[in-house]
Every structure is written in structure tokens, then in C-alpha cells.
Design an enzyme around this catalytic site. Sequence first.
Site, PDB file in Angstrom:
ATOM      1  N   ARG A   1      75.561  26.338 -12.216  1.00  0.00           N
ATOM      2  CA  ARG A   1      76.059  25.216 -11.645  1.00  0.00           C
ATOM      3  C   ARG A   1      76.499  24.129 -12.750  1.00  0.00           C
ATOM      4  O   ARG A   1      75.719  23.501 -13.599  1.00  0.00           O
ATOM      5  CB  ARG A   1      75.187  24.578 -10.956  1.00  0.00           C
ATOM      6  CG  ARG A   1      75.481  22.843 -10.131  1.00  0.00           C
ATOM      7  CD  ARG A   1      74.475  22.487  -9.514  1.00  0.00           C
ATOM      8  NE  ARG A   1      74.849  21.246  -8.637  1.00  0.00           N
ATOM      9  CZ  ARG A   1      74.799  20.135  -9.299  1.00  0.00           C
ATOM     10  NH1 ARG A   1      74.618  19.830 -10.554  1.00  0.00           N
ATOM     11  NH2 ARG A   1      75.526  18.898  -8.334  1.00  0.00           N
TER      12      ARG A   1
ATOM     13  N   SER B   1      73.158  24.228   0.855  1.00  0.00           N
ATOM     14  CA  SER B   1      72.403  23.063   0.577  1.00  0.00           C
ATOM     15  C   SER B   1      72.273  22.172   2.104  1.00  0.00           C
ATOM     16  O   SER B   1      73.202  21.970   2.504  1.00  0.00           O
ATOM     17  CB  SER B   1      73.004  22.112  -0.440  1.00  0.00           C
ATOM     18  OG  SER B   1      73.120  22.809  -1.756  1.00  0.00           O
TER      19      SER B   1
ATOM     20  N   LYS C   1      69.742  15.030 -10.576  1.00  0.00           N
ATOM     21  CA  LYS C   1      70.989  14.559 -10.086  1.00  0.00           C
ATOM     22  C   LYS C   1      70.792  13.205  -9.318  1.00  0.00           C
ATOM     23  O   LYS C   1      69.735  12.667  -9.235  1.00  0.00           O
ATOM     24  CB  LYS C   1      71.312  15.467  -8.845  1.00  0.00           C
ATOM     25  CG  LYS C   1      71.590  16.995  -9.269  1.00  0.00           C
ATOM     26  CD  LYS C   1      71.819  17.623  -8.017  1.00  0.00           C
ATOM     27  CE  LYS C   1      71.389  19.044  -8.089  1.00  0.00           C
ATOM     28  NZ  LYS C   1      71.728  20.039  -6.865  1.00  0.00           N
TER      29      LYS C   1
END
Lengths: 204, 201
Positions: A36, A105, A134
Site C-alpha cells: 500500500r 476494508s 493514517k
Amino acid sequence: MKLPRRFLCVITDEHRCPVELARMALDGGAAMLQLRRKQASGSELFAWAIRIQELCRQHDAIFVVNDRLDIAMAMHADGVHLGQDDIPAATARAMLGPDAIVGVSVSNVEEAGKALADGADYLGLGHIFPTVSKDKPNPPLGIPMIESVRKAVDLPIVAIGGIGADNACEVIGAGASGLAVISAVTSAPDPTAATRELVRRVWL
Amino acid sequence: MIVSSGREHLDAGGLVVKQAAALSESEPVLFQLREKGLEAAHLLELATRIKPLLDTSASRLMINERADIALLSGAYGIHLPENACPADSIRRTFPGLVAGQSAHSREAALDSMRSGVDYLIYGPVFATPLNERFGPPKGLEALGRICRSVRIPVFAVGGITPERSFACIEQGAWGVAAMAPFIDPGTLRKTITTFRSYLPS
């Protein structure tokens, strides 16, 4: 391809070399690697993905690409991990076939049910705790959400968000099959040792 | 070739859909959907929505970078940035898509051609504020060298106007690509007609 009964998924961060991180995490016993890297170019992602997939094969681990179904298809990754704003899971499943791993997710029971209907293999449920990895506008879900999703939807739950050695057992105890971590491994002075410790707790 | 504004995620007021609606009644063009700020699900939605509008005029939809979205939306093809996922692996994985690629140097242009892309976009040929990040303009002579070096169609990009299109064609370009001249859906059809008058039929 089949998910292990319990597992640790290590997700790459925006700073460390993803291949180096993968090598260290796999040495520590991670059973899943997720690439990612939101700011990277397609050519970088492709090159990293090829090498991480090879490492994962050597370690009998699973490799998934975050968001980029095109790259996962082009380099034959084990699977993809999709957010709620990515390509729909049902579409990804149709493109990748029944053997690929598709993770989604989710942050509530409704999204989890949809993921099951769409043919997902596992749920990335989070964020469970406050996290630095994040920017998250929403409050953390907390442990009770793991129990709620666990009761409502028959899919393995991979808990994410603020997970570390200190709370891993609590998360698994609530019904998660796996843990997904970024900073708990990438920010550790010894990522291999940090991975090993988390893997131990997944199986406790 | 028309390139979308890249501002769709900034509440552009549905500019892409308005452009596509105008194109449904225009002469056919290639329309490249290049909205890097959009998440994949929204990009797929947008592409799927404008595809039938473009079909009406036999215009073709090209999706920037994401071959998966090109395939899923029924687009004509995929446009790869210079630093995209390698074109040869994209060709193998998505054989049904036409593939173009941006090139900013002769080496990149030759690499693209050898990896099997169908066309190139080369530039910036002229100076524009938007493409400063690709360095100084390459100029018409460099465009000519590229066009003579490759055996696939080359579109010139960067500071393109109808008047400058003709000079690009003289250098061997197959066509031109631009974003700014087409940003107003109200004048889009007329602008295409003006461009056409400077381009070989």
C-alpha cells in the site's frame, strides 16, 4: 489459496523500502503482506509487487495489492485489498477468479455483510484503536465492534488500526482471526523482532 | 485528442459529464479521462457514465493509467503515463485494450514503441504553465525527431492551439492532444471544428 486460521498481515508504509520491509516481516513470520503506497507511480508499484510476491512465495505467505487491481492482475498477485472507495469487491472477484484472495476494508456490520455477499475472503475491520498511520476523521471502533461483526458475518476478521503487542491478545480474544499492522512493525527499531512478537500473540 | 481537466475531485460541477455530453454531438475525438484525484470506485462510475455519451458520436474513451477501469467501463483503451506499470505486461494482461503512452524523451518513446503500445503522446512541445513539471518545452524540431524515430502515431501535447496544430502535423505528428482549449463545454463543439480545419482529414 486459503487463509491461515490465525495470521498477521504487515502493510507497507510510505517511507521504508517495501521490499526490504517485506523481507523483514516475512523473516519474522508474517503470513500476509499488503503493498500500500498511495503516492507511488505504477512502475514503482509493479516492480515492488513482483519482488514481494516472489518473497511471499518463498515464505508460503500471501501477497495482496492495495487498491490497484490493474497491477495485481498484471503481475499475478495472490490477491487485492480493497477500500470502500476502490473497485467493488464483486467486480474484483469476477476479474481475478475464485482462487484469488480478496480483502475488503469495512467499519461496520452493514459493510461487512456487503463484503460477504460480494465474495470477499476476509474483512479488514478498523480502525479499532486510535492510530498514527493514517489520517482518520472517524472515532475508533473499539473492541465491541469486532464482536458485533463476528456475530453477524461469517468471514475472517483482520483487525487494523492502533494494533500492537500490548492489545493484540484482546483483539484476537474478541474474535478477530488476524491483525494488520503498519507502524507497529515499520516504526520498530527491529521490524523482524516486532513482527515475531506480534505473530506470537496472534497465536496465544 | 481531448484530455479531461483532472479537477473532478475538487467539485468541478460535473465538468467531465458536460464535456462528454457536448462530445456526443461533435465530430469524433479521443477523450482521455485523467482524474488522478478520484478514487477508483468514483472513476469507474464516471467512466461508465460517459462511455455511452461518447459512443453517440463515435468518440473513443481512453482511461488514464488504470487498465482495470478501462476494461470494466468498456473504454476503448488505456493511456499510460511514462512511469506507469510496464506497457508490455499491461498489453499481455489486457489484450483487448488499445494502449497509448506518454513520452517525454526519445529513449522513452522508443521504449514505449518496443513494449508494444499503439500510439504516443509527446511533449510538452510548447510552453504552458501546467506542464512546467515536465521541464522546458521540447519544441517542434524535437517533435519532428520523435516522429521520425518511431513507427507508431505520435500526438503532440503541451501548449497546443488550432494554429500550432498545423506545425505539429508538418513535423510528422499524427494528431494533437490538449486539455485547456476544451475546458468550456459550451464552446467544445466549435473548438473541435476549428481544430479540425487545421488538421488533415
